[in-house]
Design a protein around this motif. Structure first.
Motif, PDB file in Angstrom:
ATOM      1  N   LYS A  37     105.115  -4.270  -3.565  1.00 34.73           N
ATOM      2  CA  LYS A  37     104.993  -5.136  -4.733  1.00 34.73           C
ATOM      3  C   LYS A  37     104.051  -4.561  -5.786  1.00 34.73           C
ATOM      4  CE  LYS A  37     105.835  -9.496  -2.271  1.00 34.73           C
ATOM      5  NZ  LYS A  37     105.212 -10.779  -1.813  1.00 34.73           N
ATOM      6  N   ILE A  38     102.964  -3.912  -5.346  1.00 34.00           N
ATOM      7  CA  ILE A  38     101.943  -3.500  -6.315  1.00 34.00           C
ATOM      8  C   ILE A  38     101.964  -2.017  -6.670  1.00 34.00           C
ATOM      9  CG2 ILE A  38     100.435  -5.395  -5.590  1.00 34.00           C
ATOM     10  CD1 ILE A  38      98.719  -3.338  -4.103  1.00 34.00           C
ATOM     11  N   ILE A  39     102.709  -1.197  -5.917  1.00 36.70           N
ATOM     12  CA  ILE A  39     102.698   0.241  -6.163  1.00 36.70           C
ATOM     13  C   ILE A  39     103.155   0.608  -7.582  1.00 36.70           C
ATOM     14  CG2 ILE A  39     105.021   0.749  -5.263  1.00 36.70           C
ATOM     15  CD1 ILE A  39     101.826   2.889  -4.766  1.00 36.70           C
ATOM     16  N   PRO A  40     104.005  -0.177  -8.253  1.00 32.76           N
ATOM     17  CA  PRO A  40     104.392   0.191  -9.620  1.00 32.76           C
ATOM     18  C   PRO A  40     103.218   0.290 -10.596  1.00 32.76           C
ATOM     19  CG  PRO A  40     105.906  -1.439  -8.756  1.00 32.76           C
ATOM     20  CD  PRO A  40     104.769  -1.349  -7.789  1.00 32.76           C
ATOM     21  N   ASP A  41     102.084  -0.353 -10.248  1.00 30.84           N
ATOM     22  CA  ASP A  41     100.927  -0.365 -11.153  1.00 30.84           C
ATOM     23  C   ASP A  41     100.082   0.897 -11.062  1.00 30.84           C
ATOM     24  OD1 ASP A  41     101.656  -2.938 -11.838  1.00 30.84           O
ATOM     25  OD2 ASP A  41     100.301  -3.877 -10.392  1.00 30.84           O
ATOM     26  N   ALA A  55     110.355   6.510   1.253  1.00 28.55           N
ATOM     27  CA  ALA A  55     111.167   6.691   0.049  1.00 28.55           C
ATOM     28  C   ALA A  55     111.195   5.404  -0.763  1.00 28.55           C
ATOM     29  CB  ALA A  55     112.580   7.118   0.435  1.00 28.55           C
ATOM     30  N   GLU A  56     111.202   4.276  -0.076  1.00 26.70           N
ATOM     31  CA  GLU A  56     111.216   2.984  -0.759  1.00 26.70           C
ATOM     32  C   GLU A  56     109.947   2.783  -1.587  1.00 26.70           C
ATOM     33  OE1 GLU A  56     112.388  -1.666   0.328  1.00 26.70           O
ATOM     34  OE2 GLU A  56     111.620  -0.325   1.902  1.00 26.70           O
ATOM     35  N   GLY A  61     107.343   3.143  -6.985  1.00 24.57           N
ATOM     36  CA  GLY A  61     106.187   3.562  -7.772  1.00 24.57           C
ATOM     37  C   GLY A  61     106.600   4.238  -9.063  1.00 24.57           C
ATOM     38  N   LYS A  62     106.985   3.444 -10.056  1.00 24.83           N
ATOM     39  CA  LYS A  62     107.544   4.002 -11.295  1.00 24.83           C
ATOM     40  C   LYS A  62     106.534   4.834 -12.080  1.00 24.83           C
ATOM     41  CE  LYS A  62     106.639  -0.324 -13.802  1.00 24.83           C
ATOM     42  NZ  LYS A  62     107.264  -1.427 -14.563  1.00 24.83           N
ATOM     43  N   ASN A  63     105.229   4.597 -11.851  1.00 23.16           N
ATOM     44  CA  ASN A  63     104.193   5.371 -12.537  1.00 23.16           C
ATOM     45  C   ASN A  63     103.542   6.420 -11.639  1.00 23.16           C
ATOM     46  OD1 ASN A  63     104.246   4.050 -15.124  1.00 23.16           O
ATOM     47  ND2 ASN A  63     103.344   2.260 -14.115  1.00 23.16           N
ATOM     48  N   LEU A  64     104.032   6.525 -10.400  1.00 21.64           N
ATOM     49  CA  LEU A  64     103.400   7.396  -9.414  1.00 21.64           C
ATOM     50  C   LEU A  64     103.519   8.871  -9.794  1.00 21.64           C
ATOM     51  CD1 LEU A  64     101.915   6.603  -6.831  1.00 21.64           C
ATOM     52  CD2 LEU A  64     104.018   7.018  -5.555  1.00 21.64           C
ATOM     53  N   ILE A  87     106.941  14.031  -7.961  1.00 15.73           N
ATOM     54  CA  ILE A  87     105.596  13.564  -7.608  1.00 15.73           C
ATOM     55  C   ILE A  87     104.901  14.619  -6.754  1.00 15.73           C
ATOM     56  CG2 ILE A  87     104.304  11.796  -6.347  1.00 15.73           C
ATOM     57  CD1 ILE A  87     106.671   9.878  -7.001  1.00 15.73           C
ATOM     58  N   LYS A  88     103.687  14.957  -7.126  1.00 14.60           N
ATOM     59  CA  LYS A  88     102.937  15.978  -6.390  1.00 14.60           C
ATOM     60  C   LYS A  88     102.355  15.374  -5.103  1.00 14.60           C
ATOM     61  CE  LYS A  88      99.790  19.801  -7.104  1.00 14.60           C
ATOM     62  NZ  LYS A  88      99.072  20.610  -8.093  1.00 14.60           N
ATOM     63  N   VAL A  89     102.471  16.112  -4.015  1.00 16.55           N
ATOM     64  CA  VAL A  89     101.903  15.691  -2.735  1.00 16.55           C
ATOM     65  C   VAL A  89     100.802  16.675  -2.348  1.00 16.55           C
ATOM     66  CG1 VAL A  89     102.345  15.230  -0.293  1.00 16.55           C
ATOM     67  CG2 VAL A  89     104.092  14.665  -1.991  1.00 16.55           C
ATOM     68  N   VAL A  90      99.599  16.157  -2.108  1.00 21.34           N
ATOM     69  CA  VAL A  90      98.474  17.014  -1.734  1.00 21.34           C
ATOM     70  C   VAL A  90      97.855  16.509  -0.441  1.00 21.34           C
ATOM     71  CG1 VAL A  90      97.946  17.781  -4.082  1.00 21.34           C
ATOM     72  CG2 VAL A  90      96.907  15.682  -3.216  1.00 21.34           C
TER      73      VAL A  90
END
Length: 301
Positions: A37-41, A55-56, A61-64, A87-90
């Motif tokens: 619910k909150i990941i888009p922020d 993946a979901e 996460g539209k701003n991720l 999206i970069k993964v570190v």
């Protein structure tokens, strides 16, 4: 920019992010449903091993822009989904190498001298001095499968104890410490075998029924790598038959562990995936992941 931290990291890591001007929300224990619910922020998420960045979650996460994993493995991050979104993964592969290597070495000692079993005997009010005749590590052969950072740290320590070290890795990789050899040679010659490899389609059940049959009778198995690289059913049989004298496991095919059948065998000891759980290792991981996420976001601005 906003960062959500869903598994606890060292306060120094949080300070690095806030000092860099980011808005940081710490939400340890957040449920998967709440996260969706909150990941888009948020522009970045930092996790350890508990949170599953599926993946979901990634697609929600539209701003991720960055996913940070404070630790080595990326089993809990869907890297393909992240790559598809750009999206970069570190992560922090260097942070806990010594912590994990020291646990592997400690488990070797614990198996060699039956330390947990002897402690349990004393707790039950017994004095079974003659029941716990062990072996020395000195002069024994340690086979290390995987010569990355953790395998290298373990090899250094084993050599200091007077052990002979054999190392198996991918073709062309020259270990910094120890003698390179084929997997079959390592299985046949080692008194102790310690795994330090990721779980991949190629390494899944690397130690299976056929592999145990190739080992020296009475071998001791250590796994502080990833669950699934050992066939646990085959290990159970190998211990029952006496082919494997003892095993120490920090990782399991299913976590949290639900099938405790292996621990019905007195020759098996274990820990609940605590290889990286040291104050020093977690501090390094928290600081390093904060620095990497900070740098990635600054580059993305």
């Amino acid at each position: 920019m906003k960062i959500i931290i869903t598994d606890p990291i060292d306060p120094e890591g949080v300070k690095i992010l806030t000092d860099a001007g980011f808005s940081v929300d710490e939400k340890p224990g957040i449920t998967p449903e709440e996260l969706l619910k909150i990941i888009p922020d948020y522009d970045a998420i930092i996790v350890r091993s508990a949170t599953k960045v599926t993946a979901e979650v990634i697609n929600a996460g539209k701003n991720l822009k960055v996913i940070g994993r404070a630790g080595v493995g990326l089993d809990n991050v869907d890297r393909k989904a992240a790559e598809a979104r750009g999206i970069k993964v570190v992560n922090t592969p260097e942070a806990t190498s010594i912590s994990v290597a020291e646990l592997a070495l400690g488990l070797m000692f614990a198996c060699a001298r039956s330390i947990p079993q002897a402690t349990a005997s004393l707790r039950s009010g017994k004095w079974e001095k003659k029941a716990f005749k062990g072996i020395e590590l000195f002069g024994k052969t340690l086979g290390i499968i995987g010569s990355g950072r953790i395998g290298t740290e373990l090899a250094k320590r084993a050599l200091a104890l007077g052990m002979k070290v054999l190392v198996n890795d991918l073709p062309g990789i020259q270990p910094q410490y120890g003698e390179p050899c084929s997997l079959d040679q390592l299985l046949a010659k080692s008194d102790f075998i310690s795994l330090h490899i990721p779980k991949t389609p190629e390494t899944y059940h690397l130690l299976n029924k056929e592999a145990f049959a190739k080992m020296k009778k009475g071998v001791i198995i250590i796994n502080c790598a990833r669950g699934g690289v050992i066939d646990e059913a085959a290990l159970f049989e190998a211990i029952q038959s006496g082919q494997v004298a003892a095993a120490a496991l920090d990782v399991f095919e299913e976590e949290p562990l639900k099938d405790f059948r292996l621990f019905s065998l007195p020759q098996v000891i274990g820990t609940p995936h605590i290889g990286a759980q040291t104050k020093e290792g977690q501090r390094r991981a928290g600081i390093q992941i904060a620095e990497k996420v900070r740098d990635a976001l600054k580059g993305a601005i």
